[in-house]
Motif scaffolding. Structure first.
Motif, PDB file in Angstrom:
ATOM      1  N   VAL A  96       0.839  -1.189   0.000  1.00 32.29           N
ATOM      2  CA  VAL A  96       0.000   0.000   0.000  1.00 32.29           C
ATOM      3  C   VAL A  96       0.879   1.246   0.000  1.00 32.29           C
ATOM      4  O   VAL A  96       1.696   1.438   0.905  1.00 32.29           O
TER       5      VAL A  96
ATOM      6  N   ALA B 267      -3.187   5.609   1.729  1.00 27.08           N
ATOM      7  CA  ALA B 267      -4.498   5.161   2.193  1.00 27.08           C
ATOM      8  C   ALA B 267      -5.273   6.345   2.757  1.00 27.08           C
ATOM      9  O   ALA B 267      -4.696   7.369   3.125  1.00 27.08           O
TER      10      ALA B 267
ATOM     11  N   TYR C 107      -9.742   3.382   1.725  1.00 28.52           N
ATOM     12  CA  TYR C 107      -9.311   3.526   0.334  1.00 28.52           C
ATOM     13  C   TYR C 107      -7.804   3.290   0.281  1.00 28.52           C
ATOM     14  O   TYR C 107      -7.063   3.778   1.135  1.00 28.52           O
ATOM     15  N   ALA C 108      -7.361   2.531  -0.712  1.00 28.90           N
ATOM     16  CA  ALA C 108      -5.943   2.189  -0.815  1.00 28.90           C
ATOM     17  C   ALA C 108      -5.441   2.419  -2.238  1.00 28.90           C
ATOM     18  O   ALA C 108      -6.132   2.098  -3.204  1.00 28.90           O
ATOM     19  N   VAL C 109      -4.232   2.967  -2.318  1.00 26.82           N
ATOM     20  CA  VAL C 109      -3.526   3.116  -3.597  1.00 26.82           C
ATOM     21  C   VAL C 109      -2.348   2.156  -3.557  1.00 26.82           C
ATOM     22  O   VAL C 109      -1.553   2.165  -2.605  1.00 26.82           O
ATOM     23  N   ALA C 110      -2.244   1.309  -4.575  1.00 26.58           N
ATOM     24  CA  ALA C 110      -1.213   0.271  -4.582  1.00 26.58           C
ATOM     25  C   ALA C 110       0.155   0.855  -4.883  1.00 26.58           C
ATOM     26  O   ALA C 110       0.296   1.824  -5.643  1.00 26.58           O
TER      27      ALA C 110
ATOM     28  N   LEU D  58      -3.107  -5.394  -5.511  1.00 28.71           N
ATOM     29  CA  LEU D  58      -3.869  -5.399  -4.272  1.00 28.71           C
ATOM     30  C   LEU D  58      -5.258  -6.002  -4.474  1.00 28.71           C
ATOM     31  O   LEU D  58      -5.949  -5.671  -5.429  1.00 28.71           O
ATOM     32  N   GLU D  59      -5.649  -6.846  -3.563  1.00 27.22           N
ATOM     33  CA  GLU D  59      -7.001  -7.372  -3.531  1.00 27.22           C
ATOM     34  C   GLU D  59      -7.705  -6.752  -2.330  1.00 27.22           C
ATOM     35  O   GLU D  59      -7.273  -6.947  -1.188  1.00 27.22           O
ATOM     36  N   PRO D  60      -8.786  -5.997  -2.555  1.00 27.40           N
ATOM     37  CA  PRO D  60      -9.479  -5.367  -1.423  1.00 27.40           C
ATOM     38  C   PRO D  60      -9.854  -6.337  -0.318  1.00 27.40           C
ATOM     39  O   PRO D  60      -9.735  -6.008   0.867  1.00 27.40           O
TER      40      PRO D  60
ATOM     41  N   LEU E 189      -6.859  -6.971   1.787  1.00 23.95           N
ATOM     42  CA  LEU E 189      -6.542  -5.834   2.651  1.00 23.95           C
ATOM     43  C   LEU E 189      -7.465  -5.801   3.861  1.00 23.95           C
ATOM     44  O   LEU E 189      -7.042  -5.471   4.978  1.00 23.95           O
TER      45      LEU E 189
ATOM     46  N   ARG F 161     -10.028   0.025  -3.803  1.00 23.81           N
ATOM     47  CA  ARG F 161      -8.744   0.315  -4.438  1.00 23.81           C
ATOM     48  C   ARG F 161      -8.916   1.469  -5.426  1.00 23.81           C
ATOM     49  O   ARG F 161      -9.839   1.458  -6.253  1.00 23.81           O
TER      50      ARG F 161
END
Length: 467
Positions: free
Chosen positions: A315, A318, A335-338, A344-346, A349, A368
């Motif tokens: 990550v 976020a 919310y995540a930015v790879a 990334l698989e939500p 996470l 994501r």
């Protein structure tokens, strides 16, 4: 520039016309009668996101303290070139302008047209050989190419305004020959109050330790210090504390309070930021006091969830917020930015967070994003974060037997969704322990089956629970 219309009665100082008089001025500080370090250096308005914008009055002694600390700590000299990128409405611009002027360094002015263009910013830094660069983490992430290449190099890369993840700091490390520095401080305490030269031996980047002539306290609601590891409100004292808010005596008295730990007459600034001391004496940021929310009887700090998510090695950035579903229920959404090359698989996470946080703090959904939306100042625009679509996460396999159809209908009604598929996970669709209790009660009424709540945790889909 062409097309700029100024009022006819605006007083102008023509510097070119005054040039002959410059030769008669002293090389040292001018002798101005009655001028003291207590006079104002500047007035700057804070964001109006929490109400009416507030004009912060900062005195010369506070600005001089910051410039002196920064110059000495990082060995800044007249040979340095400072990139001036931050808009002047943002207080981080103050040291970008005044530190190079104070030490005779060169100022590299970023063209306004390039301020929102990462490629143009990197090109300016490279072409002008800027050695001192500052940007918020959101912009820094945009400056770093996905292929891992180095778009520019500088001496120091200063970050502030938002939490800095270790993953982002490590990606940025090759850009700065002498280090990436995490800065923290509210406008009311003169730009920066703590600093930390980033290292890779921790899962997060702390706010660091107080700068010169600055004291930082983590206090409870009674202004008493809390033990290390315990969250509390960050209070700041010392040379950086501003005079107060322009023509806002009530608000000044509320935020600038008497310092019970300092000399008579000294004051503390109540930052509204939540933090805690670590065992090594560094300060950790946990979010805003006013961002705390109470969900299902539990007080939740989104900043703590964000910090945990950013410890995931894949990550880069976020954000965490609270949203309401169609039934009016509140849900924590992450919310995540790879990071580059990461996949990334939500769901993975969410499991990562579930292993590290109490159940009531685990987000109902993790989304994501390719990038976090930004405000003009480069901070995360939380109002622009997309709402989750739990329906879009549902599977296509439909229930077949009467019992499966009944369970699917009860799942959907409890979660406030139009439909739920056979293999959809109750908790990944926004379910939590209180909703689980309600669902089990409805199942008992509809099917005359007495299930313990534990059964839903062990079999969280229609298919598994039906069996």
């Amino acid at each position: 520039p062409d097309g700029l219309a100024l009022p006819d009665d605006l007083p102008l100082c023509r510097l070119d016309a005054e040039r002959p008089a410059w030769a008669n001025q002293p090389d040292t500080a001018p002798d101005v009668p009655n001028l003291t370090p207590d006079h104002l250096a500047y007035l700057i308005y804070t964001s109006g996101s929490t109400g009416k914008p507030k004009g912060v009055m900062v005195e010369h002694r506070s600005l001089a303290n910051h410039i002196g600390w920064q110059t000495e700590t990082f060995g800044l000299t007249s040979a340095d070139r400072f990139l001036q990128r931050t808009p002047i409405s943002f207080d981080a611009s103050v040291w970008e302008l005044w530190t190079p002027l104070a030490i005779g360094a060169r100022l590299v002015l970023l063209p306004n047209s390039a301020n929102r263009d990462p490629l143009a910013i990197a090109e300016t830094i490279r072409r002008q050989e800027a050695s001192i660069v500052q940007c918020v983490p959101s912009l820094l992430d945009a400056l770093l190419p996905d292929d891992g290449s180095t778009p520019f190099r500088c001496r120091y890369l200063f970050c502030g305004g938002e939490p800095l993840s270790t993953a982002l700091a490590e990606r940025a490390a090759p850009l700065a020959t002498e280090g990436v520095v995490n800065l923290y401080g509210p406008t009311e305490a003169t730009i920066d109050s703590t600093a930390w030269r980033c290292t890779g031996n921790t899962a997060w980047q702390p706010l660091g330790r107080p700068i010169a002539n600055t004291r930082v306290y983590v206090l409870d609601e009674r202004l008493q210090p809390v033990p290390a590891g315990t969250p509390g409100e960050i209070h700041i004292a010392g040379a950086g504390v501003a005079r107060g808010y322009l023509r806002r005596p009530g608000l000044t008295a509320e935020r600038f309070v008497a310092d019970p730990f300092g000399p008579p007459g000294s004051r503390l600034y109540r930052s509204g930021d939540l933090g805690r001391w670590c065992n090594d004496g560094t300060l950790e940021y946990l979010g805003r006091i006013d961002e705390q929310v109470k969900i299902r009887g539990f007080r939740i700090e989104p900043g703590e969830i964000q910090a945990t998510l950013e410890r995931h090695p894949q990550v880069a950035q976020a954000a965490v917020t609270v949203r309401h579903d169609r039934s009016g229920r509140e849900h924590v959404i992450a919310y995540a930015v790879a990071a580059p090359t990461a996949d990334l698989e939500p769901a993975a996470l969410r499991r990562f967070l579930a292993e590290r946080l109490p159940e009531h703090m685990v987000p109902s959904a993790v989304l994501r994003l390719a990038a976090l939306p930004l405000t003009p100042n480069g901070k995360v625009d939380r109002k622009a974060l997309p709402a989750p679509d739990f329906t879009a996460q549902t599977a296509t396999r439909e229930p077949l037997t009467p019992r499966e159809r009944t369970l699917a209908a009860l799942f959907a009604r409890t979660l406030g969704l139009d439909r739920v598929g056979m293999d959809d996970n109750f908790f990944e669709l926004g379910g939590h322990s209180l909703l689980a209790t309600r669902l089990v009660s409805d199942i008992r009424t509809a099917l005359d089956v007495a299930l313990p709540v534990r059964a839903l945790f062990e079999a969280p889909s229609v298919a598994r629970l039906a069996r």
